[in-house]
Design a protein around this motif. Structure first.
Motif, PDB file in Angstrom:
ATOM      1  N   THR A 209      54.630  34.605  32.625  1.00 39.68           N
ATOM      2  CA  THR A 209      53.377  35.124  33.165  1.00 39.68           C
ATOM      3  C   THR A 209      53.275  36.647  33.063  1.00 39.68           C
ATOM      4  OG1 THR A 209      53.451  33.304  34.723  1.00 39.68           O
ATOM      5  CG2 THR A 209      51.873  35.043  35.196  1.00 39.68           C
ATOM      6  N   LEU A 210      54.423  37.320  33.183  1.00 39.09           N
ATOM      7  CA  LEU A 210      54.392  38.790  33.142  1.00 39.09           C
ATOM      8  C   LEU A 210      53.779  39.275  31.830  1.00 39.09           C
ATOM      9  CD1 LEU A 210      57.959  39.459  34.582  1.00 39.09           C
ATOM     10  CD2 LEU A 210      55.768  39.527  35.793  1.00 39.09           C
ATOM     11  N   ALA A 211      54.060  38.542  30.742  1.00 41.34           N
ATOM     12  CA  ALA A 211      53.537  38.959  29.443  1.00 41.34           C
ATOM     13  C   ALA A 211      52.064  38.607  29.277  1.00 41.34           C
ATOM     14  CB  ALA A 211      54.358  38.313  28.329  1.00 41.34           C
ATOM     15  N   ARG A 212      51.572  37.674  30.066  1.00 44.43           N
ATOM     16  CA  ARG A 212      50.177  37.239  29.918  1.00 44.43           C
ATOM     17  C   ARG A 212      49.214  37.964  30.851  1.00 44.43           C
ATOM     18  NH1 ARG A 212      50.310  32.491  26.860  1.00 44.43           N
ATOM     19  NH2 ARG A 212      52.403  31.603  26.876  1.00 44.43           N
ATOM     20  N   GLN A 213      49.745  38.461  31.973  1.00 43.05           N
ATOM     21  CA  GLN A 213      48.848  38.906  33.031  1.00 43.05           C
ATOM     22  C   GLN A 213      47.846  39.999  32.610  1.00 43.05           C
ATOM     23  OE1 GLN A 213      50.347  40.773  36.432  1.00 43.05           O
ATOM     24  NE2 GLN A 213      48.583  40.176  37.669  1.00 43.05           N
ATOM     25  N   PRO A 214      48.279  40.985  31.805  1.00 39.91           N
ATOM     26  CA  PRO A 214      47.285  41.999  31.405  1.00 39.91           C
ATOM     27  C   PRO A 214      46.116  41.396  30.603  1.00 39.91           C
ATOM     28  CG  PRO A 214      49.525  42.772  30.994  1.00 39.91           C
ATOM     29  CD  PRO A 214      49.634  41.325  31.354  1.00 39.91           C
ATOM     30  N   LEU A 215      46.385  40.289  29.892  1.00 41.12           N
ATOM     31  CA  LEU A 215      45.303  39.597  29.181  1.00 41.12           C
ATOM     32  C   LEU A 215      44.489  38.749  30.151  1.00 41.12           C
ATOM     33  CD1 LEU A 215      47.388  38.591  26.062  1.00 41.12           C
ATOM     34  CD2 LEU A 215      45.309  39.988  25.983  1.00 41.12           C
ATOM     35  N   TRP A 216      45.185  38.043  31.039  1.00 41.19           N
ATOM     36  CA  TRP A 216      44.483  37.206  32.031  1.00 41.19           C
ATOM     37  C   TRP A 216      43.464  38.034  32.809  1.00 41.19           C
ATOM     38  CZ3 TRP A 216      48.677  33.733  34.890  1.00 41.19           C
ATOM     39  CH2 TRP A 216      49.132  32.769  33.997  1.00 41.19           C
ATOM     40  N   GLU A 217      43.821  39.267  33.112  1.00 42.92           N
ATOM     41  CA  GLU A 217      42.935  40.131  33.909  1.00 42.92           C
ATOM     42  C   GLU A 217      41.519  40.174  33.346  1.00 42.92           C
ATOM     43  OE1 GLU A 217      45.840  43.640  35.691  1.00 42.92           O
ATOM     44  OE2 GLU A 217      44.189  44.136  34.354  1.00 42.92           O
ATOM     45  N   VAL A 218      41.410  40.084  32.020  1.00 40.34           N
ATOM     46  CA  VAL A 218      40.083  40.131  31.399  1.00 40.34           C
ATOM     47  C   VAL A 218      39.734  38.805  30.741  1.00 40.34           C
ATOM     48  CG1 VAL A 218      39.995  42.633  31.118  1.00 40.34           C
ATOM     49  CG2 VAL A 218      41.149  41.237  29.383  1.00 40.34           C
ATOM     50  N   GLY A 219      40.371  37.729  31.226  1.00 40.38           N
ATOM     51  CA  GLY A 219      39.983  36.397  30.749  1.00 40.38           C
ATOM     52  C   GLY A 219      40.474  36.062  29.351  1.00 40.38           C
ATOM     53  N   LEU A 220      41.550  36.709  28.908  1.00 43.72           N
ATOM     54  CA  LEU A 220      42.111  36.401  27.593  1.00 43.72           C
ATOM     55  C   LEU A 220      43.491  35.764  27.767  1.00 43.72           C
ATOM     56  CD1 LEU A 220      41.215  39.736  25.729  1.00 43.72           C
ATOM     57  CD2 LEU A 220      39.837  37.658  25.957  1.00 43.72           C
TER      58      LEU A 220
ATOM     59  N   LEU B 267      46.492  32.585  53.961  1.00 50.76           N
ATOM     60  CA  LEU B 267      46.138  31.413  53.170  1.00 50.76           C
ATOM     61  C   LEU B 267      45.087  31.825  52.151  1.00 50.76           C
ATOM     62  CD1 LEU B 267      46.139  28.415  55.666  1.00 50.76           C
ATOM     63  CD2 LEU B 267      48.015  29.551  54.459  1.00 50.76           C
ATOM     64  N   ILE B 268      45.206  31.238  50.962  1.00 43.94           N
ATOM     65  CA  ILE B 268      44.281  31.548  49.875  1.00 43.94           C
ATOM     66  C   ILE B 268      43.794  30.234  49.274  1.00 43.94           C
ATOM     67  CG2 ILE B 268      45.287  33.816  49.353  1.00 43.94           C
ATOM     68  CD1 ILE B 268      47.040  32.638  47.264  1.00 43.94           C
ATOM     69  N   VAL B 269      42.603  30.248  48.712  1.00 46.35           N
ATOM     70  CA  VAL B 269      42.047  29.030  48.115  1.00 46.35           C
ATOM     71  C   VAL B 269      41.679  29.322  46.660  1.00 46.35           C
ATOM     72  CG1 VAL B 269      39.732  29.554  49.031  1.00 46.35           C
ATOM     73  CG2 VAL B 269      40.271  27.213  48.334  1.00 46.35           C
ATOM     74  N   VAL B 270      41.951  28.353  45.798  1.00 44.51           N
ATOM     75  CA  VAL B 270      41.643  28.513  44.377  1.00 44.51           C
ATOM     76  C   VAL B 270      40.130  28.401  44.175  1.00 44.51           C
ATOM     77  CG1 VAL B 270      42.047  27.627  42.043  1.00 44.51           C
ATOM     78  CG2 VAL B 270      43.869  27.485  43.757  1.00 44.51           C
ATOM     79  N   VAL B 271      39.547  29.411  43.533  1.00 44.46           N
ATOM     80  CA  VAL B 271      38.098  29.425  43.284  1.00 44.46           C
ATOM     81  C   VAL B 271      37.874  29.749  41.801  1.00 44.46           C
ATOM     82  CG1 VAL B 271      37.484  30.150  45.632  1.00 44.46           C
ATOM     83  CG2 VAL B 271      37.969  31.882  43.895  1.00 44.46           C
ATOM     84  N   PRO B 272      36.697  29.430  41.262  1.00 43.76           N
ATOM     85  CA  PRO B 272      36.415  29.852  39.888  1.00 43.76           C
ATOM     86  C   PRO B 272      36.437  31.382  39.830  1.00 43.76           C
ATOM     87  CG  PRO B 272      34.767  28.287  40.682  1.00 43.76           C
ATOM     88  CD  PRO B 272      35.575  28.702  41.871  1.00 43.76           C
ATOM     89  N   ALA B 273      36.992  31.934  38.755  1.00 41.07           N
ATOM     90  CA  ALA B 273      37.019  33.392  38.624  1.00 41.07           C
ATOM     91  C   ALA B 273      35.595  33.905  38.460  1.00 41.07           C
ATOM     92  CB  ALA B 273      37.873  33.796  37.435  1.00 41.07           C
ATOM     93  N   ARG B 274      35.342  35.081  39.011  1.00 41.23           N
ATOM     94  CA  ARG B 274      33.968  35.589  38.995  1.00 41.23           C
ATOM     95  C   ARG B 274      33.446  35.756  37.569  1.00 41.23           C
ATOM     96  NH1 ARG B 274      34.501  40.302  43.093  1.00 41.23           N
ATOM     97  NH2 ARG B 274      36.633  39.584  42.819  1.00 41.23           N
ATOM     98  N   SER B 275      34.282  36.339  36.680  1.00 44.75           N
ATOM     99  CA  SER B 275      33.840  36.467  35.284  1.00 44.75           C
ATOM    100  C   SER B 275      34.684  35.553  34.430  1.00 44.75           C
ATOM    101  CB  SER B 275      33.994  37.901  34.813  1.00 44.75           C
ATOM    102  OG  SER B 275      35.346  38.274  34.870  1.00 44.75           O
ATOM    103  N   SER B 276      34.040  34.589  33.817  1.00 47.76           N
ATOM    104  CA  SER B 276      34.786  33.620  33.034  1.00 47.76           C
ATOM    105  C   SER B 276      35.327  34.273  31.775  1.00 47.76           C
ATOM    106  CB  SER B 276      33.900  32.440  32.659  1.00 47.76           C
ATOM    107  OG  SER B 276      33.921  31.502  33.694  1.00 47.76           O
ATOM    108  N   GLY B 277      36.385  33.702  31.259  1.00 44.98           N
ATOM    109  CA  GLY B 277      37.007  34.229  30.054  1.00 44.98           C
ATOM    110  C   GLY B 277      36.057  34.155  28.876  1.00 44.98           C
ATOM    111  N   VAL B 278      36.214  35.103  27.976  1.00 42.95           N
ATOM    112  CA  VAL B 278      35.313  35.166  26.820  1.00 42.95           C
ATOM    113  C   VAL B 278      35.432  33.937  25.936  1.00 42.95           C
ATOM    114  CG1 VAL B 278      35.158  37.653  26.722  1.00 42.95           C
ATOM    115  CG2 VAL B 278      37.029  36.495  25.545  1.00 42.95           C
TER     116      VAL B 278
END
Lengths: 600, 600
Positions: free
Chosen positions: A456-467, B524-535
């Motif tokens: 996950t550490l390698a993916r997170q900077p991409l996940w941040e912008v939905g990639l 406690l946290i709940v899984v929600v759709p991300a505000r901006s969907s991935g491209v």
């Protein structure tokens, strides 16, 4: 593509006729051979022969009225280009597994054939369940129906097997056998059946030439708990030198004698260790029929082979320096030539391969170089051909993934460089991939951590912008052996294998925009003790980067990098410069000084 | 401790005599009951009765010459304080598993007894393998030998079962049964056997009171693929109101009729779904003996129960507001009273519990409040007693982990606050725990991601300096049901369960310095759709934080926080202030305004 299609149609038609003759309604064709090994000789490339798909992993199923090819994320684009879509339906295994697909298309009473030499018992169990779910039957084939119609099948390879010096291996085969035999005794096991060529190569300190790019000696072996062993191998591949090297405790037998040996193990009711994830179902069937007591467990060579000893690590470090010199010569040449707009993917590949071949201790490429420009870069395991070959045009990204087999180590490196001026989006994507790469390169983690936890550490900077990217972040790498090696890996897939010191893995996050560009940044890294141990006295690990070549500064968006990340790039580039400058010609030295200038 | 030890000695001596009578050499005592459920009624607390260890998970094995208690990282300190170390050897399951230990101490021919109602078939399989490895025998006991000597065993609980309104459940039992019945039909299954009380509570929209802190109705159920069901439950627990609520499609039967029902399922050779990870081995044995076709698969309620519907999420949000008001009243009181140096852990616990009880829709605590100061805070599941009770002394850390069962939702929150002036090291540790908490709270991740993949994000700021914590980062939470609920979790342990929208989990990294202090920060946290969907048009998820209470600003070392982390704290605190101020008294309002002042 027309002649290819006709060829494919003809072959599938032939196979279907053959299936009818054998009383089968379908047949499953995995990408594997009797050694359950990713690297196949041409004689075992049944999947490519029947489908046209040449990827390193995949499975085809041919029924009378359906045919499909199943591939993973790396190959979704490639498979559509290579197979005849009128015949084979390409499927992504994450959407539907082979087994679920079978359950959906097979009808009650259908007979699905499989070759028990090409599947592990675990795979067979799952296939059998998939068939049972719809009351179809799974039938082991004594003769592979593909082989029956494959007239021009290449001969089985017979390359000479050679000793691998302890100067490179770091430990004698005697010592390795002694340690493993003790473990067998501790577990009250009489004999271990080894069917994985790289395990055998590691255990006996031998190398072969039966498959491209990996020095594997195809054969089988048995390791007894008295430290002796038998190597089953084509007799033409054995020289007197090899016999001397193996010594009196290793008997060399012909490959045909393997079946009799399994029978004998069973006949004397011995406790035999066999790896259900790495050994063909046929071996289990034979042992069971003969009456052996099978203990299912991991091939005992796998873990010690994965944890490189200090000699192997030192050798691999040296190999990476020479490999880095070759890559820098290539990148320097590319920086000069590419802007002229006349270099193609194949030109670049040929030049890079030629630079590597000139290096000391070079034996082979570790896999066919991936030289991919523009949209071709988005095909994860692209291989340039005369048909697909593209010019390295201005304002595109060029991705090059390559490696070498050196006597002292195996390398694997990917760099992505801008030809001309990159777009700001390409720079943003590149920088996020780089951030992921740095996150993995710099992590400190406690003993017991698996690659799944680090992925996950390698993916997170991409996940941040939905990639994201649809492949693992890292695979294990051997020492003058497989460029893909288990059991360690860094990927989303759940793993129970903890990372241990000496394990080499790749660090290769990427990002791919289909039809546009591909980015991948790959170094090899080795697990080392962390410099400062945890205050709780537990064991802490970190990675040391082995690969020595600069990343393209033109593709870095500094506004997206933290100061710690910038420091890492600068320190890495300084190490690259100091290591490589003494090894290369003047033009490369000069390019290298520019390419490794500190950021900011 | 002396009298306790004598008591323990007497009980173990009694058990050993009983084992000899039953022809056994040993017996295994898990922390479980016939419902395979973490929350046990007093009548099923066999592990605590025989060992003195009161943790929520653990296993004891009593042989004639050995006895050991196996616990996980949460309980390594507690177990040493509770058990008589002259009798029971405490073991950490990550060092040696029960099964490996058994293989090391059992001798050939030994007979190890187990109660088939207290283990899943999977556990029994593993136990049997462990015994077989050393040629010992595993014997199912018809009568539990602990029960035979447990003279003063509390009676089986018989709390009234009550309807759970659709206004809170969000979906009628009819609709739930309809959906599940369709799935059963799709898989050609006739009937599902349900033995997990929270599954039954969810499916039938009922709640009970058979165990502390979790409104479970202990009983069994069968769901038919025609949408009808049978509930097997002590008849004293059933009222006319409940029968009306259940309606004509749900038959109520006595718990004694369950065995006959299993026999009938077998007698008619029906295909029955049974969960090998959640159902007692005894149920499988009975079904098999009766001739049923058992389909092993997950309890069909588990996943839909975990993915809360909008009504459940809205209810849970409301419960958290009231719970946050109670916690803020407590923290405000603590800020005033603790510096006077007269408050004990038990005083603080009583005050907090009283604040919660005053809230609307409050039904119970969701578990016994953990109120721990100084070194007690390092005991992960500490419970203050008259003997261990400490004064909240100046210059210590105070950790409070607590929660409520409200009709509209279940809460669980941990805060750590400085009493007096914290050391700079305590602040550094607290801030790193907070960084991990924020990393998890703010992550965006693609569909298909498991908790194992995310766990590392919460640990990495600690790993950087060689620190870690020996428990999971997050557990699932029910809606007016279990405060621990599967199948989702966030932990190092490999998981194949992807996080789905509507799943509630805790976010609770920590750090513990044995003998000194403990830190844990839990929302406690709940899984929600991300505000901006991935491209790429894939599904992307994020977490929304449900818990509403400030973190202690005095423990934050701003030099270790990034500006994005500071922004997160400020935004969270602003939300807390705006939500809670309208719900609390004037002194708490005033404290809250200070406690939520923006950082910097």
């Amino acid at each position: 593509m027309t002649s290819q299609s006709t060829e494919c149609e003809r072959r599938v038609r032939g196979l279907r006729a053959q299936l009818i003759q054998q009383g089968l309604d379908g047949f499953i064709i995995p990408h594997s051979d009797e050694y359950q090994n990713e690297y196949l000789p041409a004689s075992a490339e049944r999947l490519a022969w029947i489908t046209g798909f040449t990827g390193s992993a995949g499975t085809a199923v041919v029924l009378q009225d359906h045919a499909a090819v199943f591939v993973d994320g790396r190959y979704v684009l490639q498979v559509r280009q290579q197979v005849d879509l009128r015949i084979f339906e390409p499927r992504h295994v994450s959407e539907v597994t082979v087994n679920d697909w079978l359950s959906s298309v097979l009808k009650p009473g259908d007979k699905l054939g499989y070759d028990p030499w090409l599947h592990t018992p675990k795979e067979v169990r799952q296939l059998r369940q998939a068939c049972a779910r719809v009351k179809a039957e799974l039938i082991p084939c004594r003769a592979n129906p593909v082989d029956a119609i494959w007239i021009d099948r290449p001969p089985v390879p017979r390359a000479l097997v050679v000793p691998y010096s302890t100067a490179y291996a770091g430990k004698s085969s005697e010592d390795k056998r002694k340690e493993l035999a003790q473990k067998l005794k501790d577990d009250r096991i009489d004999v271990a059946v080894l069917t994985t060529p790289d395990s055998i190569a590691w255990l006996l300190n031998i190398r072969g030439g039966d498959v491209s790019h990996t020095p594997l000696p195809l054969g089988f072996a048995c390791l007894e708990n008295d430290e002796s062993a038998t190597l089953f191998i084509e007799s033409q591949k054995v020289s007197e030198t090899l016999r001397d090297h193996l010594g009196p405790s290793v008997v060399v037998a012909s490959i045909e004698e393997f079946g009799a040996a399994l029978k004998k193990i069973g006949g004397t009711r011995r406790r035999v260790l066999c790896d259900p994830q790495r050994t063909a179902s046929s071996v289990f069937d034979q042992l069971e029929q003969a009456g052996a007591e099978i203990i299912e467990g991991e091939d005992p060579c796998v873990l010690p082979k994965a944890c490189k000893n200090p000699v192997e690590i030192a050798g691999t470090r040296e190999a990476h320096k020479r490999d880095g010199a070759a890559v820098c010569e290539f990148l320097s040449w590319l920086a000069l030539e590419a802007p002229k707009g006349k270099i193609t993917e194949l030109d670049a590949q040929a030049y890079l391969d030629s630079r590597r071949q000139r290096q000391a201790l070079w034996k082979d490429l570790s896999f066919p170089t991936i030289s991919a420009c523009g949209a071709n870069g988005a095909i994860v395991h692209y291989r340039a051909t005369a048909e697909t070959n593209r010019l390295l045009e201005p304002n595109t990204l060029y991705l090059v993934d390559s490696g070498g087999q050196y006597l002292d180590g195996t390398t694997d490196i990917t760099r992505t460089v801008a030809i001309g001026t990159p777009t700001s989006e390409q720079r943003a994507c590149y920088t996020r991939v780089l951030k992921g790469h740095i996150a993995l390169a710099t992590v400190t983690f406690p003993k017991g951590t698996t690659g799944t936890q680090l992925d996950t550490l390698a993916r997170q900077p991409l996940w941040e912008v939905g990639l994201d990217y649809d492949h693992g972040t890292g695979h294990g790498v051997g020492c003058y052996l497989g460029v893909h090696e288990g059991p360690q890996r860094i990927s989303k897939t759940p793993s129970t294998v903890a990372l241990e010191t000496g394990m080499i893995v790749s660090n290769e996050p990427g990002y791919y925009r289909a039809g546009a560009f591909g980015i991948r940044l790959e170094n090899l890294i080795v697990v080392v003790p962390a410099r400062s141990s945890g205050v709780e006295g537990r064991n802490w690990f970190a990675f040391e980067t082995l690969t020595v070549a600069p990343f393209d500064r033109n593709l870095m968006d500094l506004s997206l990098l933290t100061s710690r990340e910038i420091d890492w790039v600068n320190a890495y580039h300084e190490m690259v410069r100091e290591t490589i400058v003494p090894l290369v010609d003047l033009p490369t030295q000069s390019w290298l000084r520019d390419a490794t200038e500190p950021l900011r």
